[in-house]
Design an enzyme around this catalytic site. Structure first.
Site, PDB file in Angstrom:
ATOM      1  N   CYS A  34      49.418  46.470  49.455  1.00 52.92           N
ATOM      2  CA  CYS A  34      48.993  46.859  48.103  1.00 52.92           C
ATOM      3  C   CYS A  34      47.500  47.143  47.995  1.00 52.92           C
ATOM      4  CB  CYS A  34      49.370  45.771  47.102  1.00 52.92           C
ATOM      5  SG  CYS A  34      51.065  45.225  47.275  1.00 52.92           S
ATOM      6  N   HIS A  46      45.277  42.232  41.521  1.00 52.49           N
ATOM      7  CA  HIS A  46      46.571  42.740  41.977  1.00 52.49           C
ATOM      8  C   HIS A  46      47.653  41.867  41.336  1.00 52.49           C
ATOM      9  CE1 HIS A  46      49.968  43.976  44.208  1.00 52.49           C
ATOM     10  NE2 HIS A  46      50.100  42.809  44.821  1.00 52.49           N
ATOM     11  N   GLU A  54      53.161  51.978  50.396  1.00 50.34           N
ATOM     12  CA  GLU A  54      53.848  51.198  51.427  1.00 50.34           C
ATOM     13  C   GLU A  54      55.334  51.528  51.401  1.00 50.34           C
ATOM     14  OE1 GLU A  54      53.721  46.838  50.765  1.00 50.34           O
ATOM     15  OE2 GLU A  54      52.302  47.301  49.174  1.00 50.34           O
TER      16      GLU A  54
HETATM   17  N1  CAA Z   1      61.881  28.759  32.911  1.00 51.55           N
HETATM   18  C1  CAA Z   1      60.540  28.825  33.045  1.00 51.55           C
HETATM   19  N2  CAA Z   1      59.921  28.863  34.250  1.00 51.55           N
HETATM   20  C2  CAA Z   1      60.684  28.841  35.359  1.00 51.55           C
HETATM   21  C3  CAA Z   1      62.084  28.752  35.283  1.00 51.55           C
HETATM   22  C4  CAA Z   1      62.698  28.702  33.994  1.00 51.55           C
HETATM   23  N3  CAA Z   1      64.015  28.645  33.850  1.00 51.55           N
HETATM   24  N4  CAA Z   1      62.565  28.734  36.541  1.00 51.55           N
HETATM   25  C5  CAA Z   1      61.505  28.795  37.372  1.00 51.55           C
HETATM   26  N5  CAA Z   1      60.371  28.863  36.658  1.00 51.55           N
HETATM   27  C6  CAA Z   1      59.009  28.978  37.154  1.00 51.55           C
HETATM   28  C7  CAA Z   1      58.703  28.116  38.346  1.00 51.55           C
HETATM   29  O1  CAA Z   1      58.339  26.800  37.956  1.00 51.55           O
HETATM   30  C8  CAA Z   1      57.567  28.872  38.983  1.00 51.55           C
HETATM   31  O2  CAA Z   1      56.373  28.632  38.267  1.00 51.55           O
HETATM   32  P1  CAA Z   1      55.063  28.113  39.032  1.00 51.55           P
HETATM   33  O3  CAA Z   1      54.794  29.094  40.143  1.00 51.55           O
HETATM   34  O4  CAA Z   1      54.002  28.129  37.992  1.00 51.55           O
HETATM   35  O5  CAA Z   1      55.420  26.774  39.567  1.00 51.55           O
HETATM   36  C9  CAA Z   1      57.929  30.339  38.725  1.00 51.55           C
HETATM   37  O6  CAA Z   1      58.874  30.313  37.655  1.00 51.55           O
HETATM   38  C10 CAA Z   1      58.569  31.037  39.905  1.00 51.55           C
HETATM   39  O7  CAA Z   1      59.656  30.262  40.312  1.00 51.55           O
HETATM   40  P2  CAA Z   1      59.955  30.028  41.842  1.00 51.55           P
HETATM   41  O8  CAA Z   1      58.666  29.704  42.566  1.00 51.55           O
HETATM   42  O9  CAA Z   1      61.081  29.094  42.000  1.00 51.55           O
HETATM   43  O10 CAA Z   1      60.410  31.503  42.245  1.00 51.55           O
HETATM   44  P3  CAA Z   1      61.078  31.998  43.554  1.00 51.55           P
HETATM   45  O11 CAA Z   1      60.736  31.167  44.725  1.00 51.55           O
HETATM   46  O12 CAA Z   1      62.504  32.252  43.289  1.00 51.55           O
HETATM   47  O13 CAA Z   1      60.390  33.437  43.746  1.00 51.55           O
HETATM   48  C11 CAA Z   1      58.539  34.609  44.628  1.00 51.55           C
HETATM   49  C12 CAA Z   1      59.035  33.721  43.502  1.00 51.55           C
HETATM   50  C13 CAA Z   1      58.492  33.789  45.922  1.00 51.55           C
HETATM   51  C14 CAA Z   1      57.162  35.111  44.313  1.00 51.55           C
HETATM   52  C15 CAA Z   1      59.526  35.781  44.815  1.00 51.55           C
HETATM   53  O14 CAA Z   1      59.611  36.523  43.629  1.00 51.55           O
HETATM   54  C16 CAA Z   1      59.104  36.716  45.930  1.00 51.55           C
HETATM   55  O15 CAA Z   1      59.394  36.495  47.100  1.00 51.55           O
HETATM   56  N6  CAA Z   1      58.449  37.838  45.556  1.00 51.55           N
HETATM   57  C17 CAA Z   1      57.989  38.831  46.511  1.00 51.55           C
HETATM   58  C18 CAA Z   1      56.697  38.425  47.180  1.00 51.55           C
HETATM   59  C19 CAA Z   1      55.546  38.342  46.180  1.00 51.55           C
HETATM   60  O16 CAA Z   1      55.500  39.004  45.162  1.00 51.55           O
HETATM   61  N7  CAA Z   1      54.535  37.540  46.548  1.00 51.55           N
HETATM   62  C20 CAA Z   1      53.308  37.446  45.751  1.00 51.55           C
HETATM   63  C21 CAA Z   1      52.077  37.296  46.619  1.00 51.55           C
HETATM   64  S1  CAA Z   1      52.066  38.591  47.862  1.00 51.55           S
HETATM   65  C22 CAA Z   1      51.510  39.990  47.024  1.00 51.55           C
HETATM   66  O17 CAA Z   1      50.961  39.903  45.973  1.00 51.55           O
HETATM   67  C23 CAA Z   1      51.777  41.349  47.667  1.00 51.55           C
HETATM   68  C24 CAA Z   1      52.882  42.024  46.951  1.00 51.55           C
HETATM   69  O18 CAA Z   1      52.633  42.772  46.005  1.00 51.55           O
HETATM   70  C25 CAA Z   1      54.263  41.791  47.382  1.00 51.55           C
END
Ligand code: CAA
Length: 440
Positions: free
Chosen positions: A120, A244, A83
């Site tokens: 992916c 994945h 991709e």
């Molecule tokens: N200590 C321990 N844990 C912590 C923490 C800390 N200080 N701060 C946050 N966390 C935890 C949160 O509680 C959360 O855990 P849970 O999900 O178990 O509740 C985890 O860390 C992640 O925190 P956030 O949800 O706040 O993270 P975020 O919103 O900043 O970002 C994300 C997470 C949305 C996945 C971001 O990384 C993102 O946009 N990534 C790209 C998209 C992606 O990977 N999506 C996955 C599904 S799509 C897919 O799989 C296709 C692909 O390959 C892209």
């Protein structure tokens, strides 16, 4: 029926390393626990300024061909899943074939070449294409080379930046495979979604939270669809379940979903009933929202049971060992997870010959695919031949400033003179977009 599946695999990591808790977190003024505990990541792999999807894919493919003693005449098709393509017309497989033709006698003029795109899941779809080609009897005794290669980079400041990675996985699909036989049955879950898009742009536009919900929804559909054509699964049917892995935290959620689904109507659900009750059945609820709320409550309790924790530690955790160190490789990610699980079996002297894997692939936009694989007799030799641990150890650890330079470079600025952080050693290197890579 002759077995068809993955005969061999090679992994090529981007040669730079970004230390997430120690370099990235302080630069972003974040708690390191967000990376290590929240997302489940330690380091991510980055491409050096002379690496791109072509060079990483060609380097993985060359290593695979050398190890298996192959020449171009043994390969009847080259499929590339990515991709991160830079050319909307010419497929990356032609660039990779061009690289390989520089170092082998003969050519790939006879080979069918293509590029697969569905985020992916395209890596697994390419394996499926190769499988179907062999099953249809069109391969004339030849094997298929499948290369999943990506630079999974996000715009700076995007939450996805935490989950980046880069690398390639080359796989040989053939008759009488040494590594895994693929099942004929597959399950799909697919819907038109806008959670993750790259319409003619270098970095994705992502609705992160939504992307996680879509992943789980499509995966659940695919598991149900798989059961409708295969068998009613039990959690102990599988040695490992590679999913994945955009980041290990996502697989924590997918693993719980898989466990909840496969314990339904089994002795495990009965044994857990005293502790957390039986899981809700949709027929018991008037509306879908109330049912989903009840399922969420059940899953919250299920995740803290010893039964689930023990299963997760044995069946899922080993699939994440490499991902923790490399980040998201998009199309290669689920294939890295399979390799990670089998490497864990080899390290622990566990013979998994004849055991099953359940492979959960996913692509945003969105589609999940579930299929089963049976581990073949030659698996240990194939897995022990991988040099990925050594490659990971040798990565150059970038500072945050260096990270920014490299990130800019891969924002399609690679055609200008750039500092190189490592030295290429007998490998293909980038010379310019749309031009053939050279071997240095
Ligand atoms: N200590 C321990 N844990 C912590 C923490 C800390 N200080 N701060 C946050 N966390 C935890 C949160 O509680 C959360 O855990 P849970 O999900 O178990 O509740 C985890 O860390 C992640 O925190 P956030 O949800 O706040 O993270 P975020 O919103 O900043 O970002 C994300 C997470 C949305 C996945 C971001 O990384 C993102 O946009 N990534 C790209 C998209 C992606 O990977 N999506 C996955 C599904 S799509 C897919 O799989 C296709 C692909 O390959 C892209």
């Amino acid at each position: 029926m002759t077995a068809v599946g993955i005969d061999a695999i090679e992994i090529w990591t981007g040669k730079l390393q970004l230390d997430l808790p120690n370099t990235f977190a302080p630069a972003k003024d974040q708690d390191p626990g967000y990376y290590t505990e929240g997302l489940g990541l330690e380091t991510s792999s980055f491409p050096d300024t002379y690496e791109d999807i072509v060079t990483m894919g060609a380097n993985a493919a060359k290593r695979l061909m050398d190890r298996k003693g192959l020449v171009p005449d043994d390969v009847g098709r080259i499929d590339v899943a990515t991709e991160s393509a830079f050319d909307n017309s010419k497929p990356v497989s032609t660039y990779i074939a061009g690289c390989l033709e520089k170092v082998y006698e003969g050519d790939f003029h006879h080979a069918n070449k293509g590029e697969r795109k569905f985020a992916c899941v395209a890596g697994t779809q390419s394996i499926d294409d190769a499988y179907n080609w062999i099953r249809a009897g069109r391969n004339r005794g030849r094997s298929a080379l499948v290369v999943a290669t990506d630079t999974a980079l996000y715009a700076r400041g995007d939450p996805g930046e935490a989950t980046q990675g880069a690398g390639a996985v080359a796989m040989l699909v053939s008759e009488e495979p040494s590594l895994v036989e693929l099942s004929t049955e597959q399950g799909y879950g697919s819907a038109d979604e806008t959670d993750f898009l790259k319409p003619n742009q270098q970095f994705p536009s992502v609705d992160g939270k939504r992307s996680m919900q879509v992943y789980l929804a499509r995966m659940r559909e695919a598991v149900e669809d798989f059961e409708s054509v295969a068998w009613d699964m039990h959690p102990e049917d599988f040695a490992y379940i590679p999913f994945h892995t955009p980041f290990p935290g996502m697989v924590r959620k997918a693993g719980l979903l898989g466990y909840r689904h496969t314990i339904r109507d089994t002795e495990i659900e009965d044994e857990l009933a005293d502790e957390i009750g039986r899981q809700p059945r949709e027929a018991e609820y008037d509306d879908r929202e109330a049912y989903e709320e009840a399922i969420r409550g059940y899953m919250d309790e299920l995740k803290d049971t010893d039964a689930y924790r023990d299963w997760y530690r044995r069946v899922i955790e080993p699939t994440l060992n490499l991902s923790r160190r490399v980040g998201n490789w998009y199309t290669g990610s689920v294939h890295v997870a399979r390799a990670s699980a089998l490497a864990h079996a080899a390290e622990n002297d566990r013979d998994v010959t004849g055991e099953k894997l359940l492979v959960g692939s996913y692509g945003s936009g969105a589609q999940a695919e579930i299929h089963a694989e049976t581990v073949q007799e030659g698996w240990r030799e194939e897995i022990e031949a991988l040099s990925i641990d050594d490659q990971l150890e040798r990565r150059y650890d970038v500072s945050y400033d260096e990270y920014e330079t490299v990130h800019d470079a891969h924002n399609h600025e690679m055609d200008r003179e750039l500092e190189e952080f490592t030295t290429p050693e007998g490998e293909f290197v980038h010379v310019g977009w749309g031009r053939m890579s050279e071997r240095k």
